[in-house]
Design a protein around this motif. Structure first.
Motif, PDB file in Angstrom:
ATOM      1  N   UNK A 100      49.645  36.447 104.391  1.00 10.83           N
ATOM      2  CA  UNK A 100      50.157  37.487 103.503  1.00 10.83           C
ATOM      3  C   UNK A 100      49.494  38.817 103.826  1.00 10.83           C
ATOM      4  N   UNK A 101      50.125  39.884 103.350  1.00 11.03           N
ATOM      5  CA  UNK A 101      49.581  41.236 103.492  1.00 11.03           C
ATOM      6  C   UNK A 101      49.679  41.907 102.137  1.00 11.03           C
ATOM      7  N   UNK A 102      48.587  42.500 101.675  1.00 14.81           N
ATOM      8  CA  UNK A 102      48.596  43.259 100.426  1.00 14.81           C
ATOM      9  C   UNK A 102      48.726  44.734 100.803  1.00 14.81           C
ATOM     10  N   UNK A 103      49.905  45.282 100.603  1.00 19.30           N
ATOM     11  CA  UNK A 103      50.212  46.667 100.998  1.00 19.30           C
ATOM     12  C   UNK A 103      50.007  47.596  99.810  1.00 19.30           C
ATOM     13  N   UNK A 104      48.954  48.406  99.866  1.00 18.20           N
ATOM     14  CA  UNK A 104      48.655  49.348  98.781  1.00 18.20           C
ATOM     15  C   UNK A 104      49.262  50.720  99.030  1.00 18.20           C
ATOM     16  N   UNK A 105      49.952  50.872 100.136  1.00 19.70           N
ATOM     17  CA  UNK A 105      50.560  52.160 100.450  1.00 19.70           C
ATOM     18  C   UNK A 105      49.560  53.179 100.933  1.00 19.70           C
ATOM     19  N   UNK A 106      48.359  52.701 101.292  1.00 17.28           N
ATOM     20  CA  UNK A 106      47.320  53.619 101.756  1.00 17.28           C
ATOM     21  C   UNK A 106      46.248  52.842 102.477  1.00 17.28           C
ATOM     22  N   UNK A 107      44.996  53.119 102.157  1.00 17.41           N
ATOM     23  CA  UNK A 107      43.870  52.444 102.766  1.00 17.41           C
ATOM     24  C   UNK A 107      43.856  50.992 102.320  1.00 17.41           C
ATOM     25  N   UNK A 108      43.862  50.064 103.256  1.00 22.18           N
ATOM     26  CA  UNK A 108      43.915  48.642 102.943  1.00 22.18           C
ATOM     27  C   UNK A 108      42.700  48.199 102.150  1.00 22.18           C
ATOM     28  N   UNK A 109      41.580  48.919 102.295  1.00 25.19           N
ATOM     29  CA  UNK A 109      40.349  48.533 101.590  1.00 25.19           C
ATOM     30  C   UNK A 109      40.216  49.215 100.231  1.00 25.19           C
ATOM     31  N   UNK A 110      41.156  50.091  99.909  1.00 22.10           N
ATOM     32  CA  UNK A 110      41.062  50.853  98.672  1.00 22.10           C
ATOM     33  C   UNK A 110      41.605  50.056  97.493  1.00 22.10           C
ATOM     34  N   UNK A 111      40.829  50.002  96.404  1.00 21.53           N
ATOM     35  CA  UNK A 111      41.292  49.309  95.211  1.00 21.53           C
ATOM     36  C   UNK A 111      42.361  50.164  94.525  1.00 21.53           C
ATOM     37  N   UNK A 112      43.330  49.461  93.902  1.00 23.01           N
ATOM     38  CA  UNK A 112      44.401  50.161  93.214  1.00 23.01           C
ATOM     39  C   UNK A 112      44.337  49.854  91.735  1.00 23.01           C
ATOM     40  N   UNK A 113      44.902  50.753  90.959  1.00 27.71           N
ATOM     41  CA  UNK A 113      44.967  50.578  89.513  1.00 27.71           C
ATOM     42  C   UNK A 113      46.381  50.168  89.127  1.00 27.71           C
ATOM     43  N   UNK A 114      46.541  49.511  87.951  1.00 28.71           N
ATOM     44  CA  UNK A 114      47.888  49.162  87.491  1.00 28.71           C
ATOM     45  C   UNK A 114      48.788  50.383  87.484  1.00 28.71           C
ATOM     46  N   UNK A 115      50.014  50.217  88.006  1.00 28.30           N
ATOM     47  CA  UNK A 115      50.959  51.329  88.057  1.00 28.30           C
ATOM     48  C   UNK A 115      51.044  51.960  89.431  1.00 28.30           C
ATOM     49  N   UNK A 116      50.033  51.758  90.280  1.00 31.73           N
ATOM     50  CA  UNK A 116      50.061  52.294  91.633  1.00 31.73           C
ATOM     51  C   UNK A 116      50.869  51.380  92.537  1.00 31.73           C
ATOM     52  N   UNK A 117      51.304  51.916  93.676  1.00 34.84           N
ATOM     53  CA  UNK A 117      52.098  51.150  94.625  1.00 34.84           C
ATOM     54  C   UNK A 117      51.267  50.005  95.187  1.00 34.84           C
ATOM     55  N   UNK A 118      51.807  48.792  95.069  1.00 28.75           N
ATOM     56  CA  UNK A 118      51.123  47.634  95.642  1.00 28.75           C
ATOM     57  C   UNK A 118      52.136  46.518  95.815  1.00 28.75           C
ATOM     58  N   UNK A 119      52.380  46.134  97.047  1.00 28.11           N
ATOM     59  CA  UNK A 119      53.317  45.061  97.347  1.00 28.11           C
ATOM     60  C   UNK A 119      52.601  43.929  98.063  1.00 28.11           C
ATOM     61  N   UNK A 120      52.988  42.712  97.727  1.00 25.53           N
ATOM     62  CA  UNK A 120      52.529  41.540  98.460  1.00 25.53           C
ATOM     63  C   UNK A 120      53.620  41.170  99.451  1.00 25.53           C
ATOM     64  N   UNK A 121      53.278  41.157 100.723  1.00 28.50           N
ATOM     65  CA  UNK A 121      54.246  40.840 101.769  1.00 28.50           C
ATOM     66  C   UNK A 121      53.976  39.449 102.320  1.00 28.50           C
ATOM     67  N   UNK A 122      55.015  38.619 102.354  1.00 29.86           N
ATOM     68  CA  UNK A 122      54.909  37.266 102.906  1.00 29.86           C
ATOM     69  C   UNK A 122      56.141  36.987 103.746  1.00 29.86           C
ATOM     70  N   UNK A 123      56.053  35.974 104.576  1.00 28.22           N
ATOM     71  CA  UNK A 123      57.232  35.592 105.353  1.00 28.22           C
ATOM     72  C   UNK A 123      58.326  35.072 104.423  1.00 28.22           C
ATOM     73  N   UNK A 124      59.583  35.299 104.801  1.00 27.86           N
ATOM     74  CA  UNK A 124      60.705  34.796 104.009  1.00 27.86           C
ATOM     75  C   UNK A 124      60.622  33.277 103.857  1.00 27.86           C
ATOM     76  N   UNK A 125      60.116  32.591 104.879  1.00 26.88           N
ATOM     77  CA  UNK A 125      60.015  31.131 104.824  1.00 26.88           C
ATOM     78  C   UNK A 125      59.041  30.669 103.746  1.00 26.88           C
ATOM     79  N   UNK A 126      58.092  31.545 103.365  1.00 22.99           N
ATOM     80  CA  UNK A 126      57.090  31.184 102.357  1.00 22.99           C
ATOM     81  C   UNK A 126      57.444  31.703 100.966  1.00 22.99           C
ATOM     82  N   UNK A 127      58.607  32.333 100.830  1.00 27.35           N
ATOM     83  CA  UNK A 127      58.965  32.981  99.567  1.00 27.35           C
ATOM     84  C   UNK A 127      58.945  32.012  98.387  1.00 27.35           C
ATOM     85  N   UNK A 128      59.551  30.827  98.547  1.00 27.54           N
ATOM     86  CA  UNK A 128      59.619  29.873  97.433  1.00 27.54           C
ATOM     87  C   UNK A 128      58.224  29.391  97.028  1.00 27.54           C
TER      88      UNK A 128
END
Length: 281
Positions: free
Chosen positions: A140-168
């Protein structure tokens, strides 16, 4: 996956201080000879080094195969007469996990991805999700829309990216995690206490399916259903499935406590509930 450590002890030994199995009202329908179960040794499978996903998988296999068992935390308790069967299920889980590990390569640029929005999640909840995905060996990849090491607060851009095969698989993990988050104020019981509650409720439901006016059955439902309705998801259950069970228990409790209860409706629900509980106790 670490191998299961297995120990032996005799019923009522000082090693445990308690019997490994609670009484089971469905024992009379079991193929296991009750007399033999009173003698001999019990096996304790120490599974604390396993991932939660692996232990849940084993629990599901045990339930499907109707293997009488109990949990004491992360320790699986079974009678020695079931050793060969349980060993085969442990091996099955082990082989499944090895196969997953073999295919858990890092996400590459050629992979089709699915995004899960986590912008409203707390940092603690995101961290727990990531920990579970690591245990389940889901790339998986945690995409914060910026620095990968930067902590984000609720409401900020943050997506969890996974392969389609692992979606379920990821959806199941997320559903379970969110359902458990809702239970923060619920009571937490160990495996033996939960098994006793379910067993007692089974007896009560079995009475009501035969006679909706049975007073012992009604008292048993009121006492045990109220307790179960406020119990946190125990080990061996997925939180969504336990939530469904809690909702059904509340529905049964409402029927029992209603002043104008439909006896046929109560009989039918008690029958369905007893059938469900028979597979759990």
């Amino acid at each position: 996956m670490p191998a299961a450590f297995r120990d032996r002890f005799r019923r009522g030994s000082a090693d445990t201080g308690t019997e490994p199995f609670p009484s089971d009202p469905a024992d009379q329908d079991s193929d296991q000879d009750s007399t033999d179960a009173e003698a001999g040794e019990w096996l304790a499978y120490e599974l604390h080094e396993w991932s939660l996903e692996s232990r849940v998988m084993l629990q599901q296999l045990l339930t499907v195969d109707k293997v009488v068992h109990s949990w004491q935390g992360t320790t699986l308790m079974v009678h020695e007469s079931l050793e060969e069967k349980v060993d085969s299920l442990v091996d099955e889980v082990d082989e499944t996990e090895k196969a997953k590990e073999a295919t858990s390569r890092p996400i590459g640029p050629e992979d089709s991805l699915t995004a899960f929005e986590l912008a409203e999640w707390s940092e603690a909840l995101r961290s727990e999700l990531v920990e579970r995905l690591v245990q389940a060996r889901v790339p998986h990849i945690l995409d914060t829309g910026g620095d990968a090491d930067q902590e984000t607060e609720p409401g900020e851009v943050c997506d969890l990216l996974v392969r389609e095969a692992d979606e379920d698989r990821v959806e199941l993990v997320i559903d379970d995690l969110l359902a458990r988050e809702e239970e923060a104020q619920f009571e937490e019981l160990d495996g033996l206490e939960v098994n006793t509650l379910l067993s007692d409720l089974f007896v009560a439901c079995d009475r009501l399916r035969k006679d909706p006016g049975d007073l012992d059955g009604i008292r048993g439902v009121v006492t045990n259903a109220r307790r179960i309705a406020g119990v946190r998801t125990p080990f061996g259950f997925s939180a969504p499935n336990w939530r469904t069970l809690r909702n059904t228990v509340r529905e049964l409790l409402d029927l029992v406590e209603s002043e104008d209860t439909d006896r046929d409706e109560l009989r039918e629900l008690a029958h369905r509930m007893s059938d469900t509980l028979r597979t759990l106790v």
